[in-house]
Design a protein around this motif. Structure first.
Motif, PDB file in Angstrom:
ATOM      1  N   ARG A  88       0.956  -1.246  -0.105  1.00 50.57           N
ATOM      2  CA  ARG A  88      -0.165   0.029  -0.015  1.00 50.57           C
ATOM      3  C   ARG A  88       0.797   1.315  -0.023  1.00 50.57           C
ATOM      4  NH1 ARG A  88      -5.146   0.205   2.145  1.00 50.57           N
ATOM      5  NH2 ARG A  88      -4.495   1.894   3.257  1.00 50.57           N
ATOM      6  N   SER A  90       0.984   3.651   1.810  1.00 47.23           N
ATOM      7  CA  SER A  90       1.450   4.077   3.269  1.00 47.23           C
ATOM      8  C   SER A  90       2.225   3.404   3.657  1.00 47.23           C
ATOM      9  CB  SER A  90      -0.066   4.200   3.970  1.00 47.23           C
ATOM     10  OG  SER A  90      -0.526   2.852   4.326  1.00 47.23           O
ATOM     11  N   GLN A  91       2.531   2.037   3.167  1.00 50.54           N
ATOM     12  CA  GLN A  91       3.488   1.260   3.633  1.00 50.54           C
ATOM     13  C   GLN A  91       4.841   1.381   2.903  1.00 50.54           C
ATOM     14  OE1 GLN A  91       3.159  -0.170   6.749  1.00 50.54           O
ATOM     15  NE2 GLN A  91       1.270   0.919   6.360  1.00 50.54           N
ATOM     16  N   TRP A 108      -4.787  14.574   3.959  1.00 50.59           N
ATOM     17  CA  TRP A 108      -4.769  13.094   3.944  1.00 50.59           C
ATOM     18  C   TRP A 108      -3.621  12.870   4.828  1.00 50.59           C
ATOM     19  CZ3 TRP A 108      -4.328  13.099  -1.812  1.00 50.59           C
ATOM     20  CH2 TRP A 108      -5.389  13.540  -2.687  1.00 50.59           C
ATOM     21  N   SER A 109      -3.765  11.550   5.688  1.00 44.88           N
ATOM     22  CA  SER A 109      -2.684  10.960   6.106  1.00 44.88           C
ATOM     23  C   SER A 109      -2.291   9.962   5.104  1.00 44.88           C
ATOM     24  CB  SER A 109      -3.125  10.307   7.663  1.00 44.88           C
ATOM     25  OG  SER A 109      -3.933   9.436   7.017  1.00 44.88           O
ATOM     26  N   ASP A 111      -2.349   6.626   5.229  1.00 44.69           N
ATOM     27  CA  ASP A 111      -3.526   5.545   5.420  1.00 44.69           C
ATOM     28  C   ASP A 111      -4.652   6.199   4.694  1.00 44.69           C
ATOM     29  OD1 ASP A 111      -2.056   3.670   6.775  1.00 44.69           O
ATOM     30  OD2 ASP A 111      -2.659   4.554   8.643  1.00 44.69           O
ATOM     31  N   GLU A 112      -5.235   7.455   4.699  1.00 49.02           N
ATOM     32  CA  GLU A 112      -6.235   7.979   3.873  1.00 49.02           C
ATOM     33  C   GLU A 112      -5.908   7.945   2.349  1.00 49.02           C
ATOM     34  OE1 GLU A 112      -8.209  11.088   7.248  1.00 49.02           O
ATOM     35  OE2 GLU A 112      -6.428  11.403   6.376  1.00 49.02           O
ATOM     36  N   SER A 114      -3.940   5.991   0.952  1.00 47.45           N
ATOM     37  CA  SER A 114      -3.889   4.803   0.593  1.00 47.45           C
ATOM     38  C   SER A 114      -5.452   4.164   0.369  1.00 47.45           C
ATOM     39  CB  SER A 114      -3.338   3.692   1.506  1.00 47.45           C
ATOM     40  OG  SER A 114      -1.991   3.910   1.404  1.00 47.45           O
ATOM     41  N   SER A 115      -6.318   4.619   1.083  1.00 48.23           N
ATOM     42  CA  SER A 115      -7.604   4.290   0.980  1.00 48.23           C
ATOM     43  C   SER A 115      -8.319   4.967  -0.259  1.00 48.23           C
ATOM     44  CB  SER A 115      -8.339   4.605   2.149  1.00 48.23           C
ATOM     45  OG  SER A 115      -7.926   3.877   3.313  1.00 48.23           O
TER      46      SER A 115
END
Length: 131
Positions: A88, A90-91, A108-109, A111-112, A114-115
């Motif tokens: 992802r 984020s990773q 966005w973070s 993680d956001e 990546s979503s």
């Protein structure tokens, strides 16, 4: 594959223009974030027409912005595919390192992001032209 100047630009430029082709043969160009990995480009996409286009027609074209005078041109041709082995966004330390400030400026973070952009696409560059 890339000369030193082109490799440096690909490492530093925040966006690249990606052209995919629809199943009806219509070219569609989008500006995307990307990461240079060896001689490939990695990008992350939302579930959009570009993902469908790549699934049906994997050949793509890319270009970096020029200098507004017809110079500093970089155009590329390659083959794109969804990369189910990519982490992802984020990773991916390199991707987050390049785009964290951009993500934050959009609220966005990682993680956001990546979503919103869950589809990893790898582009194998086959031809490069510069002038």
């Amino acid at each position: 594959m890339f000369d030193k100047k082109t490799r440096e630009r690909l490492q530093q430029e925040p966006v690249i223009w990606l052209t995919t082709v629809s199943s009806q043969g219509q070219p569609q160009t989008s500006v995307v974030w990307f990461l240079l990995e060896d001689d490939d480009l990695l990008m992350y996409s939302a579930e959009t027409a570009r993902v469908t286009n790549i699934a049906s027609h994997s050949e793509v074209a890319l270009n970096l912005d020029g200098d507004r005078r017809g110079g500093a041109v970089v155009t590329m041709e390659g083959v794109a595919a969804v990369d189910s082995n990519a982490p992802r966004a984020s990773q991916h330390p390199g991707y987050v390192g390049k785009y964290l400030d951009f993500m934050k400026s959009n609220g966005w973070s990682p993680d956001e992001f990546s979503s919103l952009y869950p589809v990893p696409i790898r582009i194998r560059i086959e031809k490069v032209r510069t002038w």
